[in-house]
Design a protein around this motif. Structure first.
Motif, PDB file in Angstrom:
ATOM      1  N   ARG A 383       0.879  -1.090   0.005  1.00  0.00           N
ATOM      2  CA  ARG A 383      -0.061   0.063   0.025  1.00  0.00           C
ATOM      3  C   ARG A 383       1.014   1.179  -0.061  1.00  0.00           C
ATOM      4  N   VAL A 384       0.711   2.143  -1.002  1.00  0.00           N
ATOM      5  CA  VAL A 384       1.545   3.466  -1.148  1.00  0.00           C
ATOM      6  C   VAL A 384       0.400   4.478  -0.446  1.00  0.00           C
ATOM      7  N   VAL A 385       0.836   4.968   0.559  1.00  0.00           N
ATOM      8  CA  VAL A 385       0.182   6.373   1.032  1.00  0.00           C
ATOM      9  C   VAL A 385       0.848   7.714   0.593  1.00  0.00           C
ATOM     10  N   TYR A 386       0.118   8.374   0.038  1.00  0.00           N
ATOM     11  CA  TYR A 386       0.502   9.627  -0.589  1.00  0.00           C
ATOM     12  C   TYR A 386       0.587  10.926   0.278  1.00  0.00           C
ATOM     13  N   GLN A 387       0.751  12.137  -0.298  1.00  0.00           N
ATOM     14  CA  GLN A 387       0.798  13.187   0.634  1.00  0.00           C
ATOM     15  C   GLN A 387      -0.531  13.428   1.201  1.00  0.00           C
ATOM     16  N   TYR A 388      -0.732  14.030   2.313  1.00  0.00           N
ATOM     17  CA  TYR A 388      -1.974  14.309   2.948  1.00  0.00           C
ATOM     18  C   TYR A 388      -2.346  15.859   3.161  1.00  0.00           C
ATOM     19  N   GLN A 389      -3.554  15.988   3.437  1.00  0.00           N
ATOM     20  CA  GLN A 389      -4.024  17.391   3.611  1.00  0.00           C
ATOM     21  C   GLN A 389      -5.107  17.449   4.686  1.00  0.00           C
ATOM     22  N   ASN A 390      -5.409  18.583   5.179  1.00  0.00           N
ATOM     23  CA  ASN A 390      -6.087  18.701   6.285  1.00  0.00           C
ATOM     24  C   ASN A 390      -7.565  18.890   5.462  1.00  0.00           C
ATOM     25  N   MET A 391      -8.364  18.351   6.142  1.00  0.00           N
ATOM     26  CA  MET A 391      -9.912  18.138   5.459  1.00  0.00           C
ATOM     27  C   MET A 391     -10.877  18.654   6.373  1.00  0.00           C
ATOM     28  N   ASN A 392     -12.031  19.053   5.920  1.00  0.00           N
ATOM     29  CA  ASN A 392     -13.203  19.531   6.873  1.00  0.00           C
ATOM     30  C   ASN A 392     -14.263  18.389   6.397  1.00  0.00           C
ATOM     31  N   ALA A 393     -15.176  18.075   7.466  1.00  0.00           N
ATOM     32  CA  ALA A 393     -16.395  17.231   6.982  1.00  0.00           C
ATOM     33  C   ALA A 393     -17.320  17.896   5.798  1.00  0.00           C
ATOM     34  N   GLY A 394     -17.465  16.772   5.039  1.00  0.00           N
ATOM     35  CA  GLY A 394     -18.229  17.214   3.770  1.00  0.00           C
ATOM     36  C   GLY A 394     -17.277  17.723   2.730  1.00  0.00           C
ATOM     37  N   ASP A 395     -16.241  17.841   2.783  1.00  0.00           N
ATOM     38  CA  ASP A 395     -15.008  17.853   1.701  1.00  0.00           C
ATOM     39  C   ASP A 395     -15.130  16.405   0.974  1.00  0.00           C
ATOM     40  N   ARG A 396     -14.503  16.592  -0.421  1.00  0.00           N
ATOM     41  CA  ARG A 396     -14.599  15.320  -1.295  1.00  0.00           C
ATOM     42  C   ARG A 396     -13.253  15.368  -1.954  1.00  0.00           C
ATOM     43  N   ILE A 397     -12.637  14.167  -1.862  1.00  0.00           N
ATOM     44  CA  ILE A 397     -11.630  13.979  -2.534  1.00  0.00           C
ATOM     45  C   ILE A 397     -11.738  13.136  -4.009  1.00  0.00           C
ATOM     46  N   ASP A 437     -16.167  12.228   6.298  1.00  0.00           N
ATOM     47  CA  ASP A 437     -17.123  12.050   7.203  1.00  0.00           C
ATOM     48  C   ASP A 437     -16.974  13.194   8.344  1.00  0.00           C
ATOM     49  N   LYS A 438     -15.641  13.294   8.853  1.00  0.00           N
ATOM     50  CA  LYS A 438     -15.242  14.232   9.900  1.00  0.00           C
ATOM     51  C   LYS A 438     -13.987  14.857   9.674  1.00  0.00           C
ATOM     52  N   ALA A 439     -13.657  16.019  10.121  1.00  0.00           N
ATOM     53  CA  ALA A 439     -12.427  16.792   9.938  1.00  0.00           C
ATOM     54  C   ALA A 439     -11.321  15.975  10.421  1.00  0.00           C
ATOM     55  N   GLY A 440     -10.143  16.255   9.751  1.00  0.00           N
ATOM     56  CA  GLY A 440      -9.039  15.622   9.976  1.00  0.00           C
ATOM     57  C   GLY A 440      -7.911  15.799   9.103  1.00  0.00           C
ATOM     58  N   ARG A 441      -6.786  14.893   9.168  1.00  0.00           N
ATOM     59  CA  ARG A 441      -5.755  14.819   8.003  1.00  0.00           C
ATOM     60  C   ARG A 441      -6.036  13.464   7.235  1.00  0.00           C
ATOM     61  N   TYR A 442      -6.157  13.578   5.912  1.00  0.00           N
ATOM     62  CA  TYR A 442      -6.530  12.388   5.143  1.00  0.00           C
ATOM     63  C   TYR A 442      -5.155  12.428   4.185  1.00  0.00           C
ATOM     64  N   SER A 443      -5.087  11.272   3.725  1.00  0.00           N
ATOM     65  CA  SER A 443      -3.963  10.845   2.619  1.00  0.00           C
ATOM     66  C   SER A 443      -4.438  10.017   1.808  1.00  0.00           C
ATOM     67  N   VAL A 444      -4.331  10.158   0.649  1.00  0.00           N
ATOM     68  CA  VAL A 444      -4.827   9.100  -0.604  1.00  0.00           C
ATOM     69  C   VAL A 444      -3.946   8.103  -0.758  1.00  0.00           C
ATOM     70  N   TYR A 445      -4.429   6.727  -0.911  1.00  0.00           N
ATOM     71  CA  TYR A 445      -3.487   5.842  -0.939  1.00  0.00           C
ATOM     72  C   TYR A 445      -3.902   4.593  -2.177  1.00  0.00           C
ATOM     73  N   VAL A 446      -3.060   3.987  -2.826  1.00  0.00           N
ATOM     74  CA  VAL A 446      -3.225   2.986  -3.650  1.00  0.00           C
ATOM     75  C   VAL A 446      -2.674   1.570  -3.283  1.00  0.00           C
ATOM     76  N   GLU A 447      -3.420   0.629  -3.261  1.00  0.00           N
ATOM     77  CA  GLU A 447      -2.894  -0.721  -2.634  1.00  0.00           C
ATOM     78  C   GLU A 447      -3.075  -1.934  -3.528  1.00  0.00           C
ATOM     79  N   ASN A 448      -2.032  -2.473  -3.833  1.00  0.00           N
ATOM     80  CA  ASN A 448      -1.962  -3.559  -4.844  1.00  0.00           C
ATOM     81  C   ASN A 448      -2.450  -4.972  -4.042  1.00  0.00           C
ATOM     82  N   ARG A 449      -3.273  -5.697  -4.440  1.00  0.00           N
ATOM     83  CA  ARG A 449      -3.858  -6.714  -3.720  1.00  0.00           C
ATOM     84  C   ARG A 449      -3.176  -8.108  -4.253  1.00  0.00           C
ATOM     85  N   SER A 450      -2.361  -8.043  -5.325  1.00  0.00           N
ATOM     86  CA  SER A 450      -1.852  -9.206  -5.800  1.00  0.00           C
ATOM     87  C   SER A 450      -0.906  -9.767  -5.052  1.00  0.00           C
ATOM     88  N   SER A 451      -0.907 -11.027  -4.596  1.00  0.00           N
ATOM     89  CA  SER A 451       0.299 -11.833  -4.154  1.00  0.00           C
ATOM     90  C   SER A 451       1.669 -11.973  -4.775  1.00  0.00           C
TER      91      SER A 451
END
Length: 465
Positions: A383-397, A437-451
């Motif tokens: 799983r690669v977690v990319y840069q974060y951003q402070n978000m408010n409730a109701g914001d969309r990514i 859903d709630k304010a806080g710091r959020y990061s986007v991620y992409v996760e490879n599920r292949s073994s």
């Protein structure tokens, strides 16, 4: 194309077809109501209205508007906020596949029926012979020059009772084998060349296409019949308009004397068909009034808007129904063994201890204001977690990605500062709009599920500005 992708395309086509048939049907109902109002009885304006109705059947404009309200724009393409537009569940597949099978069976029957009608005309045209009368040939050349249609071919045929024109690509005008007066030839050639000049046969084929697609809708057949009759009325009016060779009265008298024939001439424009239609044509000629192109365009737009408003409401209701259906069936299946090739998921889960996590926020990368590029090669079960951003409730990514190997199942999602992740799972191309859903710091991620396989992912994430 995978089975899941095919199922999604079929359900979306069904949605477009159902909403466009609502728009077309409402347009036909409006035309039927308008035809009853004496002040609006202009037979000439009805033809562009009918052509507009055909376009309402073929162009799913209400659906496109509904899709537009659920679309965001990212550097790597569009992001859909409606899950069902890009995914399907097993109950949805069964219903829409069943509808597709019924539609294809009806389509096959309709095509077969029209094919036999075409074969009948084709067999009649086998008896075509060249026109031999010199006076007739001279007049034909004169009209070819007048209408700038030198490619039109002329024949005679003893199996037809009245003149017809056929062929939209290679037009032919066919006359019965009999003698005509000079005035009658003027009437015939003026009428048939008018059909060719204004592409009436092509619009007939458009109407036929509408009945193929919407074969279950009786209003599509009503529209086709009215279009055919209206084309004849319009052609009659053009034939008599400012014509020095004959009067409208003489032309109407000639029409009344043409033998009646009940052969189906769907694939040809016939000077006559039935006495009932002839009466309507003569009445339509009397009610025909001049109109400008501007008047036709404005009136078509007004009628189309009247048809689009309820059809947009129907499209929006159907979209909401599908979205609720999708969410309900996904939730039901989350507790069952998941077929990742057939189902994409969306839900909240805890961290998976079997997954290696690469956190780019620990590499000293500063928070971003709007855009994160996700292009990267990701190892199996990583799983690669990319840069974060402070978000408010109701914001969309908005997240949009594409994987080079469609056999690899992978996740796109967001992770909050407590380690809880919200994800979608699928393969190939994915996109989703995640709502906070709630304010806080959020990061986007992409996760490879292949073994066993590494994946190369391209795409981007868009945070609110």
């Amino acid at each position: 194309m995978s089975w899941n992708s095919l199922a999604v395309e079929i359900q979306n086509l069904c949605w477009c077809m159902i909403t466009s048939t609502v728009a077309g049907s409402i347009m036909v109902l409006i035309l039927l109501l308008v035809s009853k109002v004496k002040k609006l009885q202009n037979s000439r304006l009805q033809l562009p209205w009918m052509k507009c109705a055909l376009l309402c059947y073929l162009l799913p404009l209400p659906t496109l508007v509904v899709i537009g309200t659920r679309t965001g724009i990212a550097p790597h393409g569009f992001v859909w906020t409606s899950d069902f537009w890009l995914a399907s569940t097993m109950p949805m597949k069964k219903v829409y596949m069943g509808l597709a099978c019924i539609w294809m069976a009806g389509l096959a029957g309709e095509i077969a029926f029209r094919f036999f009608q075409y074969r009948k005309l084709h067999n009649i045209l086998k008896g075509n012979i060249p026109v031999e009368n010199e006076d007739c040939i001279e007049m034909i050349k004169m009209y070819q020059k007048k209408f700038h249609l030198s490619h039109v071919q002329f024949y005679q045929n003893d199996s037809i009772l009245f003149p017809i024109s056929t062929g939209s690509v290679e037009p032919q005008i066919i006359l019965p084998v009999q003698k005509y007066s000079e005035k009658e030839l003027h009437m015939i050639l003026e009428h048939e060349f008018g059909h060719v000049k204004h592409h009436d046969l092509l619009w007939k084929k458009v109407g036929l296409l509408v009945t193929f697609i919407h074969w279950w809708n009786p209003f599509s057949y009503i529209l086709l019949r009215k279009l055919i009759l209206q084309e004849e009325i319009e052609c009659d009016i053009r034939t008599c308009e400012n014509n020095r060779n004959f009067t409208m009265k003489e032309y109407g008298h000639y029409l009344a004397g043409i033998p009646e024939d009940e052969k189906d001439m769907l694939f040809a424009s016939a000077l006559s068909k039935s006495k009932k239609d002839l009466i309507r044509r003569i009445e339509g000629m009397a009610k025909g009034k001049q109109y400008t192109k501007r008047m036709a365009v404005v009136s078509c737009m007004m009628l189309a808007m009247l048809a689009m408003i309820p059809s947009y409401a129907a499209s929006e209701s159907m979209a909401q129904m599908n979205e609720r259906w999708y969410e309900d069936t996904v939730i039901e299946r989350e507790v069952e063994p998941v077929d990742y090739d057939a189902l994409e998921l969306h839900g909240h889960v805890d961290d998976d201890p079997d997954v290696v996590e690469i956190d780019l926020t620990e590499e000293g990368v500063e928070p971003v204001s709007a855009l994160v590029t996700l292009d990267r090669t990701i190892n199996p079960m990583t799983r690669v977690v990319y840069q974060y951003q402070n978000m408010n409730a109701g914001d969309r990514i908005a997240v949009i990605t594409s994987c080079n190997d469609s056999s690899i199942v992978y996740r796109i999602g967001i992770r909050d500062e407590d380690g809880v992740i919200d994800y979608r799972q699928g393969s190939g191309r994915q996109n989703h709009m995640f709502t906070i859903d709630k304010a806080g710091r959020y990061s986007v991620y992409v996760e490879n599920r292949s073994s066993s396989k590494s994946m190369k992912v391209t795409g981007s994430a868009m945070y609110p500005n």
